[in-house]
Design an enzyme around this catalytic site. Structure first.
Site, mmCIF file in Angstrom:
data_model
loop_
_atom_site.group_PDB
_atom_site.id
_atom_site.type_symbol
_atom_site.label_atom_id
_atom_site.label_comp_id
_atom_site.label_asym_id
_atom_site.label_seq_id
_atom_site.Cartn_x
_atom_site.Cartn_y
_atom_site.Cartn_z
ATOM 1 N N LYS A 53 48.633 58.284 91.211
ATOM 2 C CA LYS A 53 49.664 58.808 90.303
ATOM 3 C C LYS A 53 50.389 59.977 90.958
ATOM 4 C CE LYS A 53 47.182 57.212 86.279
ATOM 5 N NZ LYS A 53 45.963 57.404 85.506
ATOM 6 N N GLN A 97 43.028 61.985 82.276
ATOM 7 C CA GLN A 97 42.407 60.758 82.774
ATOM 8 C C GLN A 97 41.134 60.449 81.979
ATOM 9 O OE1 GLN A 97 43.822 58.844 85.182
ATOM 10 N NE2 GLN A 97 42.185 57.341 85.080
ATOM 11 N N ASP A 120 50.909 58.553 77.977
ATOM 12 C CA ASP A 120 49.968 57.431 77.863
ATOM 13 C C ASP A 120 50.257 56.600 76.608
ATOM 14 O OD1 ASP A 120 47.959 56.984 79.794
ATOM 15 O OD2 ASP A 120 46.842 58.761 79.173
HETATM 16 N N1 GUN Z 1 41.736 55.484 82.658
HETATM 17 C C1 GUN Z 1 41.957 54.186 82.996
HETATM 18 N N2 GUN Z 1 43.205 53.807 82.611
HETATM 19 C C2 GUN Z 1 43.779 54.881 82.025
HETATM 20 C C3 GUN Z 1 45.055 55.119 81.438
HETATM 21 O O1 GUN Z 1 45.922 54.238 81.355
HETATM 22 N N3 GUN Z 1 45.258 56.375 80.954
HETATM 23 C C4 GUN Z 1 44.314 57.336 80.995
HETATM 24 N N4 GUN Z 1 44.606 58.534 80.475
HETATM 25 N N5 GUN Z 1 43.111 57.153 81.535
HETATM 26 C C5 GUN Z 1 42.850 55.930 82.044
#
Ligand code: GUN
Length: 285
Positions: A53, A97, A120
Site C-alpha cells: 500500500k 490493518q 476501507d
Molecule cells: N486485512 C486484510 N484485508 C484488509 C482490508 O481490506 N482492510 C484492512 N483494514 N485490513 C485488511
C-alpha cells in the site's frame, strides 16, 4: 476451448494510470491525496500488504504515512492515534490493518475512524449508506469485483448472480453492489443446503468462501462468468483461489485467475477511495 481470462493485474494498471493523471491535476489545484496506514504488531502477511500500500501511494505521488505500533500497544493509544489522524489535514484516508491483536476491540477502532476518511468502507455509516444506496466510500474488494466485471464488458442487469460467502468484508457488500447493478442475487454460505444446484443457475458466480479450490466445474453453468475472491496459501507455499481454475475454465465464460485477478484490484480501489476522499475534503467534485 478454454474461457477468456479476466486480467485483474492489467485492469489495475489501467485504473492506476488514470488515478495518477487525476492526482497530478489535483496537485496543480494544491491538493495532494494522503493515506495513513496503521499496523499493530508484526503479522507477516499484514506487513507485506502494508508495504505494498505504501509503495503504491508513493508511486502515485500521494502523501503516505505508515504508523507501525508494537503488538502490546493499548487500545487507548491506538484510539488516540486514530483521533490524531482524523484531525490531520494532509490525511484524507485512514486504514487500520486487520486483524488487530486479540486484546483490541476491532469494532471500536473502526467506529472511531472519521466516516469521510474510512477508505476501507467498514464504518457502520458507510455500510448503512451502501445498504440504502446512498453515496459512500465502498469496501475495496467488492468495489474491485464490480469494476472487473464492468471492464470485462459484462452487463449485470437481469442476470442471476450467485455469491458464495456472507462475510461483512466481501460476501454481503458484493451482493448489495450486484443488486445495485440490477442483477438478481442469491447468497450461499456454509449452511446452504443445495449450493451446487444454486450455483449451476448462476450467470455470474462470485466465490468468497475461503476454501481452496472449493468450486469445481460441476458447480458452473457453461459460459457463466466466474469471479474468484479467494486467496489461500497451500502447504506447498503456492497461492490458490476458492475456484479450481483448470477444471472450471473448461466450462465457464470469462474467469479471474489467482493470483492476478481480484487481488490487485483491492489496493487499486483503496487508492481510488483515497482520491475520492481527498476531492471531497477539498470541496472538489
Ligand atoms: N486485512 C486484510 N484485508 C484488509 C482490508 O481490506 N482492510 C484492512 N483494514 N485490513 C485488511
Amino acid at each position: 476451448m478454454a474461457a477468456p481470462i479476466i486480467n485483474g493485474k492489467q485492469v489495475s494498471q489501467e485504473i492506476l494510470g488514470d488515478i495518477a493523471k487525476e492526482t497530478a491535476k489535483l496537485k496543480e489545484q494544491g491538493v495532494q491525496p494522503g493515506l495513513a496506514v496503521v499496523l499493530v504488531g508484526e503479522d507477516p502477511a499484514s506487513q507485506v500488504y502494508v508495504r505494498s500500500k505504501e509503495k503504491t501511494c508513493l508511486d502515485l505521488g500521494y502523501h503516505s504515512e505508515v504508523h507501525r505500533l508494537p503488538a502490546e500497544t493499548s487500545q487507548e493509544d491506538l484510539l488516540s492515534l486514530v483521533a490524531e489522524l482524523n484531525a490531520k489535514q494532509e490525511v484524507h484516508g485512514i486504514l487500520v490493518q486487520l486483524p488487530l491483536p486479540a486484546h483490541m476491540d476491532e469494532k471500536a477502532v473502526i467506529n472511531a475512524i472519521a466516516v469521510e476518511k474510512d477508505v476501507d468502507g467498514f464504518h457502520p455509516i458507510n455500510v448503512g449508506n451502501l445498504v440504502i444506496g446512498d453515496d459512500s466510500l465502498l469496501p475495496c474488494t467488492p468495489a474491485g469485483v464490480i469494476e472487473l466485471i464492468k471492464r470485462a464488458g459484462i452487463d449485470c442487469a437481469g442476470k442471476h448472480a450467485v455469491v458464495i460467502g456472507r462475510s461483512n468484508i466481501v460476501g454481503k457488500p458484493v451482493s448489495l453492489l450486484l443488486q445495485r447493478e440490477n442483477a438478481t442475487v442469491t447468497m450461499c454460505h456454509s449452511r446452504t443446503a443445495n449450493m451446487k444446484e444454486l450455483c449451476k443457475q448462476a450467470d455470474i458466480l462470485v466465490v468468497a468462501i475461503g476454501r481452496p479450490k472449493f468450486v469445481d466445474a460441476s458447480f458452473v453453468k457453461p459460459g457463466a462468468v466466474v469471479i474468484d475472491v479467494g486467496v489461500n496459501r497451500l502447504d506447498n507455499g503456492k497461492l490458490a483461489g476458492d475456484v479450481d481454475f483448470e477444471s472450471v475454465q473448461e466450462v465457464s465464460g470469462p474467469i479471474t485467475p489467482v493470483p492476478g485477478g481480484v487481488g490487485p484490484m483491492t489496493i487499486t480501489m483503496l487508492m481510488q477511495n483515497t482520491l475520492i476522499a481527498a476531492r471531497r475534503a477539498s470541496g472538489l467534485k
